[in-house]
Design an enzyme around this catalytic site. Structure first.
Site, PDB file in Angstrom:
ATOM      1  N   GLU A 270      -2.899  -4.220  -3.436  1.00  0.00           N
ATOM      2  CA  GLU A 270      -4.363  -4.220  -3.330  1.00  0.00           C
ATOM      3  C   GLU A 270      -4.938  -3.132  -3.884  1.00  0.00           C
ATOM      4  OE1 GLU A 270      -1.882  -4.756  -1.644  1.00  0.00           O
ATOM      5  OE2 GLU A 270      -2.435  -7.085  -0.672  1.00  0.00           O
TER       6      GLU A 270
ATOM      7  N   PHE B  42      -1.006  -7.738  14.990  1.00  0.00           N
ATOM      8  CA  PHE B  42      -0.639  -7.662  14.226  1.00  0.00           C
ATOM      9  C   PHE B  42      -1.968  -7.391  12.544  1.00  0.00           C
ATOM     10  CE2 PHE B  42       2.027  -9.991  10.418  1.00  0.00           C
ATOM     11  CZ  PHE B  42       2.365  -9.133  10.230  1.00  0.00           C
ATOM     12  N   GLN B  43      -0.966  -6.381  11.856  1.00  0.00           N
ATOM     13  CA  GLN B  43      -1.769  -6.336  10.969  1.00  0.00           C
ATOM     14  C   GLN B  43      -3.123  -5.973  11.119  1.00  0.00           C
ATOM     15  OE1 GLN B  43      -0.295  -9.437   7.581  1.00  0.00           O
ATOM     16  NE2 GLN B  43       0.751  -7.850   7.162  1.00  0.00           N
TER      17      GLN B  43
ATOM     18  N   LYS C 284     -10.558 -13.546  10.726  1.00  0.00           N
ATOM     19  CA  LYS C 284     -10.150 -14.675  11.031  1.00  0.00           C
ATOM     20  C   LYS C 284     -10.813 -16.150  11.844  1.00  0.00           C
ATOM     21  CE  LYS C 284      -5.808 -16.749   9.462  1.00  0.00           C
ATOM     22  NZ  LYS C 284      -4.729 -17.100   9.872  1.00  0.00           N
TER      23      LYS C 284
ATOM     24  N   MET D 275      -0.097  18.271 -15.610  1.00  0.00           N
ATOM     25  CA  MET D 275      -1.869  18.527 -15.440  1.00  0.00           C
ATOM     26  C   MET D 275      -0.388  19.444 -14.574  1.00  0.00           C
ATOM     27  SD  MET D 275      -4.140  19.237 -16.825  1.00  0.00           S
ATOM     28  CE  MET D 275      -5.766  17.761 -16.944  1.00  0.00           C
TER      29      MET D 275
END
Lengths: 199, 588
Positions: B73, B135-136, B185, B495
């Protein structure tokens, strides 16, 4: 390690005379000015929807503006709420707080109220109930009143400026202060001026 | 990418009408979401599937929108960000709830810091589970609010399409930036027959397009009267499509132009008025000019600390004219003597007309030229061994057309790519500035290539940065994107190592990466072409071979590990006191 680049070294270069202060303001050699913090009362009209308070308070926290108090409540219009925010910042910070606040999408209007604006705070002070008459006498001195009493405690309501409430809390300490709750300031401009937007 | 059947349009009907007749009415919130994106003119969606976003993906099945499945993502948000930079229109990314949404956050924060237009749509657990640690589940609106222009929580299937339309319009309006809509959802699955209305910005969002005329006049007088004026062109100039207005203005009034790093490409670096870019690793001449100017016309810049160094020493003699569309940028970091709030293109027009005369600054321009001669952007090539990164960049720049798009990761390679490539066109420099996100390069190049399929795309990356999002190569291979990745490989986060050598007595804690894979072989494993480059005499040939290959290729360029980035203004330092070599740092 490689050699780097050609050119005169740092101290052999042309250098300007001027300077800015930590707030990015050019310093006049005649008068060096740094803005000291002052208190400002911001009044904001916001959309009355979930999450607005967190959006506003999160803005103040991530920009490191020091909030003295923040109150929020509905207005006569069901779709809008009004916040009174007291901050203490140097001038550029106050200006920045107003601009950043105005940038939030649910914020309709922001203004800084005049120092003469009507400012009120409410406090409820619960003290020991041994001397109810003395408690009442002190409450009267601050235009307050007892709103609840039991054998063990008396709860007093005081309304007024922050200074007045600070003084009242101090005065009640002689009666064993058990709990204090304060609302923070709510404020409105004096006179006919309003924040409501008129189309 | 899924294939979409297209119903032939009725030739009698006008195109617009036929489009409408093709569209079946929406029946679910998810279809309304997709319809809103179509209405807003979206073209590509970069995303990853998942449980809570599944209804929206199902609605995409019947849409002509192109979906690009990303490998992570974070890549979806960076690709959308780059798409937004190159096209000027909001890039779109999708993720599911919980980890999908949190993985997007880095790219959203990156877009926010650089004011890149982007809209993120995230799945959310059904409304009845919100707040129950389902969940999630994560509080995506809460997490993203500080890094978006606005984050929306969709609460109704009838209005979810309007939420998306508004978020899209807001991302593009005024000062561009990212927005997000969180989609539970049940809301996307829910039935609705409400078509989303045309995307409009919220009624509380007001943008001032033109600056106050009197203020413009005052600023113009100050600029015309200056002895040592400089224009500082920021990323906002590119965002406002004001590059040509800037060129006209600077050339007419003969004022030297410095860009910020995000402003690279807003003014042609091969023009005699160009001093290239200023800041921590900007050119010596740009930093000398900015330190000594007495009037700074700053346009579309937020005076980031990588540009200003310490504010007390930034352009200390200068009156500042600050043009910005966001009033909150005025006097945030550097006090503006002449604030001009408005769209950069329009305000430049106003200023052009208000200028009373061409300022008399021949001497100043000569001074700037002297600095150009004194501090040339060169590098040490004692015996051309080992390979110099600057040489690779310079050579590549010479071999490609002007409109070639350069993407980068973050680190030393990013600085060399900005210093030694010659930029002449806007929207050809795609990099992560404000957030400085290592790993930006691989997915950004994917977004850039899809945004401009006819332009050549090259991505300079470092070994450390490349490794952070290397899985994106699989996407470039699947989509057969003709991108040349050049890994300037010094087996270190260079760097960090440079800072450790300069400021931490050479204590190289966790900065050396001698264990990294062979990137040419890794590329082949992904199905891309891989090249290993070690010698200077092979540079041209290798670049040519990679460019000729029709698909993604990776050049693993093993560069001199001792090479560091100069000039350098130490953090919080004075721009006029840049180090040209290691031992200058000790003097500062």
């Amino acid at each position: 390690m490689t050699g780097g680049m050609p050119g005169p070294s740092p101290h052999d270069r042309m250098h300007p005379k001027g300077r800015r202060n930590k707030q990015g303001i050019r310093i006049d050699p005649e008068a060096e000015v740094t803005h000291e913090p002052r208190q400002a009362v911001l009044s904001a009209l916001v959309k009355h929807k979930p999450g607005v308070l967190s959006e506003v308070s999160a803005l103040f926290s991530r920009r490191q503006f020091n909030i003295e108090s923040l109150t929020v409540g509905p207005t006569v219009d069901d779709d809008t709420a009004r916040m009174t925010i007291l901050i203490e910042e140097p001038e550029p910070g106050i200006d920045q707080a107003k601009k950043q606040l105005r940038k939030l999408v649910p914020v309709i209007e922001v203004t800084e109220l005049d120092p003469t604006a009507v400012r009120r705070e409410l406090a409820l002070i619960k003290v020991g109930g041994e001397k109810p008459d003395d408690v009442n006498a002190v409450a009267e001195m601050y235009d307050g009143q007892a709103v609840d009493a039991s054998t063990d405690s008396v709860t007093v309501e005081i309304t007024g400026s922050k200074q007045k409430i600070d003084a009242a809390v101090e005065a009640f300490k002689q009666f064993d202060v058990q709990e204090v709750v304060r609302t923070g300031a709510a404020a409105l401009e004096r006179g006919p001026k309003t924040l409501e937007k008129h189309d | 990418m899924s294939e979409h059947a297209k119903v032939p349009a009725d030739e009698e009907a006008s195109e617009e009408e036929s489009d409408e007749s093709e569209q079946a009415p929406v029946t679910t919130g998810a279809q309304s979401v997709v319809r809103a994106l179509e209405n807003a003119g979206a073209e590509y969606i970069f995303g990853v599937q998942g449980g809570a976003i599944m209804p929206v993906y199902d609605a995409l099945y019947d849409s002509d929108l192109n979906h690009v499945t990303m490998a992570h993502e974070q890549g979806a948000s960076h690709a959308a960000d780059a798409y937004g930079i190159v096209t000027g229109k909001p890039g779109v990314c999708f993720a599911t709830s919980g980890p999908g949404a949190t993985n997007l956050v880095t790219g959203i924060a990156d877009a926010n810091m650089d004011s890149d237009p982007m809209i993120a749509l995230t799945g959310q657990v059904p409304t009845e589970f919100v707040g129950n640690d389902a969940f999630q589940e994560t509080d995506t609106v809460g997490i993203t609010q500080p890094v978006t222009k606005e984050s929306y929580f969709a609460a109704d299937s009838d209005t979810v399409g309007d939420n998306v339309g508004e978020a899209f319009a807001l991302a593009d309006a005024g000062r561009q930036g990212p927005t997000l809509v969180d989609l539970p959802k049940d809301i996307t699955q829910g039935e609705t027959d409400v078509e989303p209305s045309e995307p409009t910005t919220p009624d509380t969002y007001e943008v001032q397009e033109e600056a106050d005329d009197a203020a413009v006049q005052e600023a113009a007088e100050a600029l015309a009267a200056a002895d040592r004026p400089v224009i500082l062109s920021g990323g906002g100039v590119i965002k406002a499509d004001a590059s040509s207005a800037l060129r006209e203005f600077a050339m007419e009034y003969e004022i030297p132009v410095i860009t910020t790093m995000p402003g690279i490409g807003s003014f042609p670096e091969d023009h005699e008025l160009s001093l290239e870019w200023a800041g921590m690793h900007g050119t010596g001449y740009a930093n000398m000019a900015i330190s000594n100017t007495d009037c700074l016309l700053a346009i579309g810049t937020r005076f980031d600390d990588r540009l200003t160094g310490g504010v007390d020493s930034f352009a200390p003699d200068a009156e500042v004219i600050h043009v910005d569309i966001d009033p909150a940028e005025i006097s945030k970091n550097i006090y503006a003597d002449y604030p001009l709030i408005g769209d950069a293109r329009k305000v430049l027009r106003q200023l052009f007309d208000a200028m009373p005369r061409v300022p008399d600054v021949d001497e100043w321009r000569e001074q700037c030229q002297t600095w150009k001669d004194e501090y040339p952007m060169t590098y040490d090539t004692p015996d051309d061994e080992p390979l110099k990164p600057q040489y690779v960049v310079e050579k590549f720049s010479d071999m490609t057309p002007d409109d070639t798009i350069v993407c980068t990761g973050v680190g030393q390679h990013q600085m060399w790519a900005s210093q030694f490539w010659e930029y002449t066109e806007p929207r050809t420099w795609v990099s992560s500035h404000g957030l400085g996100t290592m790993g930006y390069g691989v997915p950004a190049a994917i977004g850039a290539k899809l945004a401009a399929p006819d332009q050549e795309v090259v991505c300079f990356d470092g070994d450390g940065s490349f490794l952070m999002t290397v899985q994106g190569l699989s996407v470039a291979v699947r989509e057969q994107l003709d991108i040349t990745y050049v890994v300037l490989n010094n087996e270190a986060v260079g760097m960090v190592r440079q800072w450790q050598d300069g400021f931490y007595e050479g204590r190289r804690m966790a900065s050396e990466y001698p264990w990294i894979p062979q990137f040419d072989k890794l590329a082949e494993a992904f199905g891309a072409r891989g090249f290993r480059l070690e010698a200077q005499e092979d540079v041209e040939e290798t670049i040519e071979a990679a460019r000729e290959y029709d698909g993604p290729s990776v050049i693993d360029a093993h560069i001199d590990p001792g090479e560091n980035v100069f000039p350098m203004v130490p953090s919080g330092g004075d721009n006029g006191r840049f180090a040209l070599q290691e031992d200058h740092l000790e003097e500062l």
